[in-house]
Design a protein around this motif. Structure first.
Motif, PDB file in Angstrom:
ATOM      1  N   GLU A 104       0.804  -1.218   0.000  1.00 44.58           N
ATOM      2  CA  GLU A 104       0.000   0.000   0.000  1.00 44.58           C
ATOM      3  C   GLU A 104       0.841   1.275   0.000  1.00 44.58           C
ATOM      4  OE1 GLU A 104      -3.060  -0.133   3.024  1.00 44.58           O
ATOM      5  OE2 GLU A 104      -3.260  -2.287   2.765  1.00 44.58           O
ATOM      6  N   LEU A 105       2.152   1.125   0.138  1.00 42.86           N
ATOM      7  CA  LEU A 105       3.045   2.284   0.212  1.00 42.86           C
ATOM      8  C   LEU A 105       3.745   2.508  -1.114  1.00 42.86           C
ATOM      9  CD1 LEU A 105       4.633   1.425   3.665  1.00 42.86           C
ATOM     10  CD2 LEU A 105       2.797   3.067   3.210  1.00 42.86           C
ATOM     11  N   GLU A 106       4.151   3.739  -1.340  1.00 45.48           N
ATOM     12  CA  GLU A 106       4.903   4.064  -2.553  1.00 45.48           C
ATOM     13  C   GLU A 106       6.235   3.316  -2.533  1.00 45.48           C
ATOM     14  OE1 GLU A 106       7.048   8.005  -4.366  1.00 45.48           O
ATOM     15  OE2 GLU A 106       5.090   8.258  -3.416  1.00 45.48           O
ATOM     16  N   LYS A 107       6.575   2.704  -3.654  1.00 46.27           N
ATOM     17  CA  LYS A 107       7.839   1.971  -3.761  1.00 46.27           C
ATOM     18  C   LYS A 107       9.013   2.936  -3.647  1.00 46.27           C
ATOM     19  CE  LYS A 107       6.210  -2.164  -4.905  1.00 46.27           C
ATOM     20  NZ  LYS A 107       5.527  -2.646  -3.768  1.00 46.27           N
ATOM     21  N   GLY A 108      10.085   2.491  -3.022  1.00 49.52           N
ATOM     22  CA  GLY A 108      11.275   3.318  -2.890  1.00 49.52           C
ATOM     23  C   GLY A 108      11.983   3.035  -1.583  1.00 49.52           C
ATOM     24  N   PHE A 109      12.699   4.018  -1.076  1.00 49.17           N
ATOM     25  CA  PHE A 109      13.522   3.867   0.119  1.00 49.17           C
ATOM     26  C   PHE A 109      12.737   3.295   1.298  1.00 49.17           C
ATOM     27  CE2 PHE A 109      15.010   5.692   4.154  1.00 49.17           C
ATOM     28  CZ  PHE A 109      16.255   5.101   4.223  1.00 49.17           C
ATOM     29  N   LEU A 110      11.522   3.776   1.521  1.00 50.30           N
ATOM     30  CA  LEU A 110      10.753   3.338   2.686  1.00 50.30           C
ATOM     31  C   LEU A 110      10.376   1.863   2.640  1.00 50.30           C
ATOM     32  CD1 LEU A 110       8.362   6.390   3.207  1.00 50.30           C
ATOM     33  CD2 LEU A 110      10.361   5.770   4.579  1.00 50.30           C
TER      34      LEU A 110
END
Length: 177
Positions: A104-110
């Motif tokens: 559900e979160l934007e792909k990337g560092f997090l």
């Protein structure tokens, strides 16, 4: 032998693992702290005392051995409502958190290293006075270490990514829900 720690049982004392964490100075700079404060925070041992009531309430007292005010955090990930607080270190902020899945979160560092169905806590903090900044965190476990990945952005488009890793030290009784 006790069960491994998880996001559902964070209660205990934790210490920051400096070898596995990244430099927090760029975040502090975006938040408006001067070079002396940034240096002190960078080198002072950081400890967390976490008390948790089920999945709905988490209290974090962050302290250092330096003569700096402690950061006190209160998180309510079941309701995802904004709450305003005044912290002696960060000033007046508003924050909210929620249980979610990595998908559900934007792909990337997090979300690096997470599978789509991995459960995490996402938290957001925004300054309400002083320097304008916003931080988005994702809390997770990597092996048996508590990890907070943080992306902090400032008014002028400044951005800092920080990975904070904590080692478990002492168990505290988990509070009833």
């Amino acid at each position: 032998m006790s069960a491994p720690k998880s996001l559902h049982d964070l209660s205990g004392k934790w210490s920051m693992n400096r070898d596995l964490s990244t430099d927090v100075s760029p975040v502090l700079e975006i938040q408006g702290f001067n070079a002396l404060i940034r240096k002190a925070v960078t080198y002072a041992p950081v400890n967390l005392t976490i008390t948790q009531k089920g999945d709905g309430e988490i209290h974090i007292d962050q302290t250092t051995t330096a003569s700096m005010p402690a950061v006190k955090e209160e998180w309510y990930p079941k309701d995802h409502e904004w709450r305003e607080t005044k912290d002696s270190f960060l000033g007046k902020v508003r924050s909210r958190s929620r249980w979610t899945k990595a998908v559900e979160l934007e792909k990337g560092f997090l979300t690096e290293g997470l599978g789509g169905e991995d459960e995490v806590i996402e938290s957001e903090v925004e300054a309400l006075e002083g320097t304008e900044w916003r931080a988005v965190q994702v809390w997770m476990f990597e092996e048996e270490k508590f990890v907070r990945r943080v992306v902090t952005t400032g008014k002028g488009g400044e951005k800092a990514e920080t990975r904070l890793v904590y080692d478990f030290k002492v168990h505290l009784k988990t509070l009833p829900s």
